[in-house]
Scaffold this motif. Structure first.
Motif, short mmCIF file in Angstrom:
data_model
loop_
_atom_site.label_atom_id
_atom_site.label_comp_id
_atom_site.label_asym_id
_atom_site.label_seq_id
_atom_site.Cartn_x
_atom_site.Cartn_y
_atom_site.Cartn_z
N LYS A 155 0.80 -1.00 0.01
CA LYS A 155 0.07 0.00 -0.10
C LYS A 155 0.78 1.12 0.24
CE LYS A 155 -4.08 -0.14 2.18
NZ LYS A 155 -5.12 -0.14 3.39
N SER A 156 1.92 1.35 0.52
CA SER A 156 2.76 2.20 0.70
C SER A 156 3.36 2.89 -0.66
CB SER A 156 4.00 2.09 1.60
OG SER A 156 4.83 1.03 1.21
N PHE A 157 3.55 1.62 -1.69
CA PHE A 157 4.29 2.00 -2.97
C PHE A 157 2.91 2.68 -3.93
CE2 PHE A 157 7.51 -0.71 -1.26
CZ PHE A 157 8.67 0.22 -1.53
N GLU A 158 1.55 2.30 -3.58
CA GLU A 158 0.41 2.80 -4.51
C GLU A 158 0.45 4.28 -4.65
OE1 GLU A 158 -2.89 1.12 -2.93
OE2 GLU A 158 -2.46 -0.89 -3.52
N THR A 159 0.34 4.95 -5.82
CA THR A 159 0.35 6.34 -6.05
C THR A 159 -1.10 6.82 -5.39
OG1 THR A 159 -0.91 6.03 -8.40
CG2 THR A 159 1.73 6.03 -8.18
N GLU A 160 -0.89 8.00 -5.00
CA GLU A 160 -2.22 8.53 -4.46
C GLU A 160 -3.26 9.32 -5.48
OE1 GLU A 160 -0.65 11.01 -1.37
OE2 GLU A 160 -0.13 9.15 0.05
N ASN A 161 -4.15 9.51 -5.21
CA ASN A 161 -5.16 10.35 -6.19
C ASN A 161 -5.23 11.77 -5.76
OD1 ASN A 161 -6.78 11.34 -7.93
ND2 ASN A 161 -8.70 9.91 -7.34
N PRO A 162 -4.64 12.72 -6.40
CA PRO A 162 -4.69 14.09 -5.97
C PRO A 162 -5.98 14.58 -5.57
CG PRO A 162 -3.76 13.94 -8.20
CD PRO A 162 -4.04 12.54 -7.88
N GLU A 163 -6.91 13.96 -6.44
CA GLU A 163 -8.23 14.75 -6.32
C GLU A 163 -8.86 14.19 -4.75
OE1 GLU A 163 -10.17 12.59 -9.40
OE2 GLU A 163 -9.38 13.93 -11.05
N ASP A 164 -8.32 13.36 -4.16
CA ASP A 164 -8.65 13.07 -2.76
C ASP A 164 -8.44 14.27 -1.72
OD1 ASP A 164 -9.69 10.71 -3.52
OD2 ASP A 164 -7.67 9.58 -2.83
N TYR A 165 -7.60 15.06 -2.09
CA TYR A 165 -7.12 16.21 -1.42
C TYR A 165 -7.75 17.61 -1.95
CZ TYR A 165 -3.40 12.91 0.14
OH TYR A 165 -3.39 11.57 0.63
N GLN A 166 -8.35 17.64 -2.96
CA GLN A 166 -9.17 18.62 -3.44
C GLN A 166 -10.39 18.86 -2.77
OE1 GLN A 166 -7.50 20.90 -5.52
NE2 GLN A 166 -5.52 19.34 -5.60
N PRO A 167 -10.72 20.19 -2.62
CA PRO A 167 -11.96 20.44 -2.10
C PRO A 167 -13.17 19.77 -2.92
CG PRO A 167 -11.15 22.62 -2.31
CD PRO A 167 -10.01 21.38 -3.06
N LYS A 168 -14.24 19.42 -2.40
CA LYS A 168 -15.32 18.71 -3.05
C LYS A 168 -15.99 19.68 -3.59
CE LYS A 168 -13.84 14.38 -1.62
NZ LYS A 168 -12.51 14.60 -1.64
N PRO A 169 -16.70 19.55 -4.69
CA PRO A 169 -17.73 20.10 -5.20
C PRO A 169 -18.99 20.48 -4.38
CG PRO A 169 -17.84 18.36 -6.52
CD PRO A 169 -16.79 18.23 -5.45
N ALA A 170 -19.56 21.61 -4.02
CA ALA A 170 -20.66 22.06 -3.24
C ALA A 170 -21.88 21.11 -3.95
CB ALA A 170 -20.99 23.41 -3.52
N LEU A 171 -22.65 20.73 -2.91
CA LEU A 171 -23.69 19.90 -3.24
C LEU A 171 -25.21 20.85 -3.49
CD1 LEU A 171 -23.43 17.13 -0.47
CD2 LEU A 171 -22.98 16.80 -2.96
N GLU A 172 -25.85 20.40 -4.60
CA GLU A 172 -27.11 21.20 -4.41
C GLU A 172 -27.94 21.18 -3.53
OE1 GLU A 172 -29.13 23.89 -6.72
OE2 GLU A 172 -27.23 22.88 -7.37
N VAL A 173 -28.25 22.45 -2.93
CA VAL A 173 -29.21 22.57 -1.75
C VAL A 173 -30.35 22.89 -1.97
CG1 VAL A 173 -29.19 23.90 0.42
CG2 VAL A 173 -26.81 23.02 -0.34
N ASP A 174 -31.47 22.28 -1.64
CA ASP A 174 -32.77 22.94 -1.84
C ASP A 174 -33.37 24.00 -0.88
OD1 ASP A 174 -35.32 22.87 -2.74
OD2 ASP A 174 -36.14 21.34 -1.48
N ILE A 175 -33.54 25.10 -1.15
CA ILE A 175 -33.68 26.18 -0.36
C ILE A 175 -35.25 26.67 -0.23
CG2 ILE A 175 -31.49 27.20 -0.61
CD1 ILE A 175 -32.56 29.40 -2.45
N SER A 176 -36.00 25.79 -0.81
CA SER A 176 -37.43 25.98 -1.29
C SER A 176 -38.11 26.31 0.10
CB SER A 176 -38.04 25.04 -1.94
OG SER A 176 -37.96 23.36 -1.34
N PRO A 177 -37.85 25.51 1.36
CA PRO A 177 -38.34 25.55 2.65
C PRO A 177 -38.01 26.87 3.32
CG PRO A 177 -37.28 23.48 2.69
CD PRO A 177 -37.06 24.16 1.34
N LEU A 178 -36.75 27.38 2.58
CA LEU A 178 -36.18 28.89 3.39
C LEU A 178 -37.14 29.73 2.55
CD1 LEU A 178 -34.30 29.76 5.23
CD2 LEU A 178 -32.67 29.81 3.42
N VAL A 179 -37.26 29.56 1.23
CA VAL A 179 -38.28 30.62 0.40
C VAL A 179 -39.46 30.37 1.07
CG1 VAL A 179 -39.15 31.04 -2.00
CG2 VAL A 179 -36.69 30.59 -1.52
N GLN A 180 -40.07 29.57 1.28
CA GLN A 180 -41.58 29.77 1.93
C GLN A 180 -41.52 30.22 3.40
OE1 GLN A 180 -44.15 28.31 0.41
NE2 GLN A 180 -45.43 29.16 2.05
#
Length: 154
Positions: free
Chosen positions: A58-83
């Motif tokens: 496992k120590s010789f496996e390459t790491e995925n640099p995307e694991d350390y990048q910020p994750k994209p924001a999830l789509e949040v439903d704001i309809s209860p807030l609008v109501q």
């Protein structure tokens, strides 16, 4: 023979022998309890880990640099807030006085808008402006202009 040692020498020898005896008993039977008082803890055999071949590979496996990048924001439903926002505006306009001034109404609506900062950045900004305009004109005709309300949500 009893005159050759003094009582002081007798008690000193007795205390030294007792200290040695209790030290031997404490070391022999209560070693880890005594060391625990000092701050030394016993390591259990189950906590000792020997690295395996899998860990070595496992120590010789390459790491995925995307694991350390910020994750994209999830789509949040704001309809209860609008109501909730719509309900609060309707309740305020329903309970407000009929002889309110334009500045007082704008200040109160601004206070309500400030409770919902997420709505300023959302896609619903124009719909909320239209809603505020329609609701305020239903209760107070021609008191507010559309430009006044657009400034509230900016």
């Amino acid at each position: 023979m009893f005159n050759s040692i003094s009582w002081e020498q007798y008690f000193t020898a007795l205390i030294i022998l007792l200290v040695c005896y209790y030290a031997f008993i404490g070391f022999r039977y209560y070693r880890w309890e005594v060391l625990g008082i000092i701050g030394i803890k016993k390591v259990e055999d189950s906590t000792i880990v020997i690295p395996t071949v899998g860990d070595f590979k496992k120590s010789f496996e390459t790491e995925n640099p995307e694991d350390y990048q910020p994750k994209p924001a999830l789509e949040v439903d704001i309809s209860p807030l609008v109501q909730s926002f719509n309900d609060e505006v309707k309740a305020y306009l329903h309970e407000s006085d009929s002889d309110i001034t334009k500045d007082e109404l704008l200040y109160s609506l601004q206070g309500i808008v400030m409770k919902y900062p997420v709505l300023k950045d959302g896609d619903h900004k124009s719909e909320l402006t239209d809603f505020l305009f329609n609701e305020s004109n239903a209760k107070y005709p021609n008191l507010l202009q559309l430009n006044d309300l657009k400034q509230l949500l900016n």
